[in-house]
Design a protein around this motif. Sequence first.
Motif, short mmCIF file in Angstrom:
data_model
loop_
_atom_site.label_atom_id
_atom_site.label_comp_id
_atom_site.label_asym_id
_atom_site.label_seq_id
_atom_site.Cartn_x
_atom_site.Cartn_y
_atom_site.Cartn_z
N LYS A 41 0.83 -1.09 -0.08
CA LYS A 41 -0.12 0.14 0.00
C LYS A 41 1.17 1.30 0.08
CE LYS A 41 -2.95 -0.41 3.38
NZ LYS A 41 -4.07 -0.48 4.46
N GLU A 42 2.17 1.22 0.67
CA GLU A 42 2.90 2.38 0.73
C GLU A 42 3.93 2.27 -0.43
OE1 GLU A 42 2.51 4.50 3.14
OE2 GLU A 42 0.84 3.07 3.89
N GLY A 43 3.72 1.40 -1.30
CA GLY A 43 4.63 1.35 -2.73
C GLY A 43 5.82 0.68 -2.27
N LYS A 44 5.97 -0.03 -1.32
CA LYS A 44 7.28 -0.86 -1.19
C LYS A 44 6.91 -2.40 -1.40
CE LYS A 44 8.73 2.28 2.61
NZ LYS A 44 8.67 2.40 4.25
N LEU A 45 7.99 -3.07 -2.02
CA LEU A 45 7.92 -4.43 -2.17
C LEU A 45 8.78 -5.02 -1.06
CD1 LEU A 45 6.96 -6.98 -3.81
CD2 LEU A 45 9.11 -6.71 -5.09
N VAL A 46 8.30 -5.76 -0.23
CA VAL A 46 9.13 -6.29 0.86
C VAL A 46 9.30 -8.13 0.83
CG1 VAL A 46 8.62 -4.50 2.57
CG2 VAL A 46 7.12 -6.50 2.68
N VAL A 47 10.30 -8.22 1.29
CA VAL A 47 10.42 -9.95 1.12
C VAL A 47 10.97 -10.25 2.73
CG1 VAL A 47 11.97 -11.76 0.76
CG2 VAL A 47 11.37 -9.70 -0.92
N GLN A 48 10.05 -11.46 3.03
CA GLN A 48 10.22 -11.76 4.37
C GLN A 48 11.73 -12.66 4.49
OE1 GLN A 48 7.85 -15.53 5.60
NE2 GLN A 48 7.35 -14.67 7.51
N HIS A 49 12.05 -12.25 5.70
CA HIS A 49 13.51 -12.55 5.93
C HIS A 49 13.88 -13.38 7.36
CE1 HIS A 49 17.99 -12.37 5.84
NE2 HIS A 49 17.92 -11.81 6.88
N CYS A 50 14.37 -14.54 7.27
CA CYS A 50 14.77 -15.03 8.59
C CYS A 50 16.01 -14.53 9.04
CB CYS A 50 14.90 -16.75 8.57
SG CYS A 50 15.19 -17.57 9.75
N LYS A 51 15.82 -14.09 10.67
CA LYS A 51 17.30 -13.24 11.05
C LYS A 51 18.12 -14.49 11.63
CE LYS A 51 15.95 -9.77 13.64
NZ LYS A 51 15.19 -8.83 14.38
N ASP A 52 17.54 -15.89 11.57
CA ASP A 52 18.34 -16.86 11.99
C ASP A 52 19.18 -17.66 11.15
OD1 ASP A 52 17.86 -16.37 14.97
OD2 ASP A 52 16.28 -17.85 14.95
N CYS A 53 18.72 -17.82 9.92
CA CYS A 53 19.36 -18.63 9.05
C CYS A 53 19.59 -17.76 7.83
CB CYS A 53 18.78 -20.04 8.61
SG CYS A 53 17.35 -19.81 7.78
N ASN A 54 19.13 -16.48 7.75
CA ASN A 54 19.58 -15.49 6.77
C ASN A 54 18.76 -15.89 5.48
OD1 ASN A 54 20.81 -13.04 6.50
ND2 ASN A 54 22.52 -14.01 5.20
N THR A 55 17.67 -16.54 5.56
CA THR A 55 17.06 -16.87 4.38
C THR A 55 15.95 -15.84 3.74
OG1 THR A 55 17.38 -19.32 4.82
CG2 THR A 55 15.49 -18.67 3.34
N ASN A 56 15.87 -15.54 2.78
CA ASN A 56 14.88 -14.64 2.11
C ASN A 56 13.75 -15.69 1.60
OD1 ASN A 56 15.99 -12.32 2.61
ND2 ASN A 56 17.08 -12.21 0.26
N ILE A 57 12.29 -15.42 2.16
CA ILE A 57 11.44 -16.20 2.08
C ILE A 57 10.11 -15.69 1.21
CG2 ILE A 57 9.95 -17.70 3.37
CD1 ILE A 57 11.45 -16.99 5.92
N PHE A 58 9.70 -16.57 0.27
CA PHE A 58 8.48 -16.24 -0.67
C PHE A 58 7.74 -17.66 -0.81
CE2 PHE A 58 5.81 -15.49 -4.10
CZ PHE A 58 5.13 -14.48 -3.61
N TYR A 59 6.61 -17.72 -0.55
CA TYR A 59 5.68 -16.76 -0.02
C TYR A 59 5.87 -16.75 1.52
CZ TYR A 59 3.38 -21.00 0.52
OH TYR A 59 2.75 -22.21 0.89
#
Lengths: 144, 393
Positions: free
Chosen positions: A29-47
């Motif tokens: 809604k704010e015009g930002k594309l965000v990606v979920q991120h695991c702070k423990d294993c440093n994985t970017n997650i989709f979906y």
Amino acid sequence: MDAQDIQFDMTRPLPETQPWSVAFWENAKEGKLVVQHCKDCNTNIFYPRKICPECWSKNLDWIEASGKATVYMFSTAYDMVEPRFWEDIPYTIAYVDLEEGIRMMTRIVDCKPEDIKIGMTVEVVFKKLNDDFYLPYFKPVESK
Amino acid sequence: MSHGKIAIIGIGEVPTRIMPERTRWDILYDVCTEAIRDSGLDKNDIEGVINVAPQAQPKLAAELSFGKLPEELGLKGCKDNCTCNAGGASTSNCIRLAEQYITSGLAKAVLIPHVTVHSTVKPEDLISFFAKAGVDMQWEYPFGTTYNILMGMMANRYMHETGAKPEHMASVVTALRSWSSRDPNSFFYNKEVPSPEKVFSSSLLNTPLHKRESNILCDGGSAMVIVSADVAKKMKKPAAYKLGESVRYFSGTPVLRDFHKVAEGLSLTGVEAMKEAGVTKEDIDLWNIYMAYPMNHPIMAEALGIAPIGEGAKYFYDGRMSFGGDIPWSTIGDAPGRGHTGSGVSTAMYVETARQLMGKAGERQVKDCKYVYQNTAGGSGFNNIGTVWGRDL
């Protein structure tokens, strides 16, 4: 049965969210594309998931994506889509690979279907569905 | 795992057509009685019923799941009934369950039926079902995707990587229809086999998929009777023995399904199933391949090592998988040739596997057919199950 007797649902479908995916749509809604991120294993997650699918950590956060991606594969629809999407024909559905290492489904917009190629560079634009949902579409970088 | 434990001993089937006057229970009566009679068993010898889940037919699904079929048919020996749903892979799982019923001692003979009647489902319900099944409702459906579009994207990627030409892709339909035109149970029986050019010249649905490369929703049904391999041997009847199996799960959400990992999975399941069966690909007489859409067949041909990488579509174009070609392939024409009956196409393909091994396939009979490789897949392609069947143990 005549076509006029058939009662098609012509409303535009909205994403069916989960509690852990709401932040994605709030950022959109704010015009930002965000990606979920695991702070423990440093994985970017989709979906987005409730827990990290790699290490089952709940220590999850969001990173803002660059919005740049490449087209992995695509198909342009000319017929046989649900009636609720008829007004959009022709439209192109694609899988795009984000610079953050994830692949997502989207639409490619702001260009002729015949100009879309596998491997082309695209960038995110947001399409408003209603006050709550903006879908991340992508357009060719060259069409700026 | 499942080497030589069970066999298909009886089969029944009705022609796949668009016939709204033929009710679901009408079809079930016909295919089940035919399969049990074909098995040589008495109806009361059937001790288990495992239904292939009907898609987009919730009332029938509830009736079958809650045990109506043994009662309708008067299967007095039936000990249990259930329904299995894994989309197009349902029948493979019904057969696995039948093996469990049999090897555990619960049942000596198991009936596996399927029926689908699309023609009496409201068009809006059918469109809605096929638009949403196997597609993520948050990350895919709102963009306007469809099964056709998913398959179109995969075909585009395949053509990009291999240089396959549109007429080569279209020729898969020609090959499949060359078989179905000779199959009395197929929707396209006795119909003209379209040339690749005719397929390619039909209207474009979504790139690169043309109207004649899509499926026609039809009505149909089939059934089979499963017994232990030992019992089948003692009965001294033509039978299809299950010799090997392997499976890979890919993903439930199509966008997470990596093109190359799927191709690798198709290959591994083939290698592992044939290893368990103790055969090599040179031993296989018929590749009974279920892909639901024609454009995935070249990918499978390459994954199984039948065609060199990048030349799968060319093999179809050269007629090698067509009736009369040197590589017998999907002899009911898969869904594009048989007509789409929901999860029933894969049921019909198991029935065809048995029919070929029993030597009852008529004009389509593969000469001296000893081994058949058959696959199934569920949903929009969440998995692939490879199996090997033989006419002897």
